[in-house]
Scaffold this active site. Structure first.
Site, PDB file in Angstrom:
ATOM      1  CB  SER A 126      -0.897   0.140   1.131  1.00 58.75           C
ATOM      2  OG  SER A 126      -1.597   1.177   1.384  1.00 58.75           O
TER       3      SER A 126
ATOM      4  CE1 TYR B 113      -3.516  -2.431   5.985  1.00 67.06           C
ATOM      5  CE2 TYR B 113      -2.917  -0.366   5.253  1.00 67.06           C
ATOM      6  CZ  TYR B 113      -3.507  -1.743   5.120  1.00 67.06           C
ATOM      7  OH  TYR B 113      -3.593  -2.181   3.685  1.00 67.06           O
TER       8      TYR B 113
ATOM      9  CE  LYS C 167      -0.858  -3.882   3.521  1.00 71.32           C
ATOM     10  NZ  LYS C 167      -1.027  -5.112   2.807  1.00 71.32           N
TER      11      LYS C 167
ATOM     12  CB  THR D 222     -11.672  -4.235   0.463  1.00 69.47           C
ATOM     13  OG1 THR D 222     -10.874  -3.045   1.405  1.00 69.47           O
ATOM     14  CG2 THR D 222     -11.034  -3.960  -0.849  1.00 69.47           C
TER      15      THR D 222
END
Length: 242
Positions: free
Chosen positions: A143, A166, A170, A201
């Site tokens: 990402s 998060y 990544k 999503t």
């Protein structure tokens, strides 16, 4: 032992981008192992793809339970003896994520363990199968939120998005891509990282502007390259400078 078709493993394939990538790869006449941590949801997803006439099989992989990676590798070895493509797609976000001063430490540990440590463990388990394929590829679904340089730019469109767990997971995944690509630079295993973009999503509560099909497109493109290049970092589109 079947060897005619190419074999792929895609994690987090029971829904969202992973499910669509599994569908598109299987439509390319590949044998696809769709992996998920939830056995019921994973099996249901595979049944849907099989109903489309696709050669897709369920395999249980829980990135928090490293023994499942070993078992999955053994399942693939017994059936096909090789793995041509590994797509590390599975990832989570956690309640309690936030800026560095406020992120819940348990959330930080959980997200890092699943998204990063679990992915490394799975890849290690699959490496002998990838090496047996002769020419193979590993794709880590990353990402732009994992880009340290982007986060230092106050004018970047996602500059306000400071969710440490998060983003750090990544960023760590990107480092894994770079170092693994270096380790296998003289082999026939290509190691790449792909940024699918901000896609609607479950992970982001369907807030992304891209459709699932649009999010899957770049991953599928990279996966089906005739000659994937070891050391390409597809998140930025440039070569890693060894």
């Amino acid at each position: 032992m079947q060897e005619a078709k190419k074999v792929a493993l895609i994690t987090g394939a029971n829904k969202g981008i992973g499910f669509e990538v599994a569908r598109q790869i299987a439509k390319g006449c590949w044998i696809v192992f769709a992996a998920a941590r939830n056995k019921d949801l994973g099996s249901q997803a595979v049944e849907k793809l099989q109903a489309e006439g696709l050669d897709v099989h369920f395999v249980h992989v829980d990135l928090d339970a490293h023994e499942t990676a070993v078992t999955a590798a053994e399942t693939i070895r017994k059936k096909f003896g090789k793995l041509d493509l590994l797509i590390n797609n599975a990832a989570i976000a956690g309640a309690g994520d936030g800026p560095p001063s406020k992120v819940n430490i348990k959330t930080l540990e959980t997200v890092m363990h699943t998204n990063y440590v679990g992915t490394v463990a799975l890849t290690q388990a699959m490496l002998p199968l990838l090496q047996s394929a002769g020419k193979a590829q590993i794709i880590n679904v990353s990402s732009e939120l994992g880009s340290i340089s982007q986060h230092t730019d106050p004018d970047w469109k996602f500059a306000p998005v400071k969710v440490l767990a998060y983003c750090a997971s990544k960023a760590a995944l990107n480092m894994f891509t770079v170092q693994l690509a270096y380790e296998f630079r003289d082999s026939k295993i290509a190691v790449n990282s792909v940024n699918p973009g901000y896609t609607a999503t479950d992970l982001n509560r369907h807030s992304g502007p891209q459709t699932i099909e649009e999010g899957a497109a770049e991953i599928v493109r990279a996966a089906l390259l005739d000659r994937p290049v070891t050391g390409k970092f597809l998140e930025t589109g440039g070569e890693i400078p060894w």
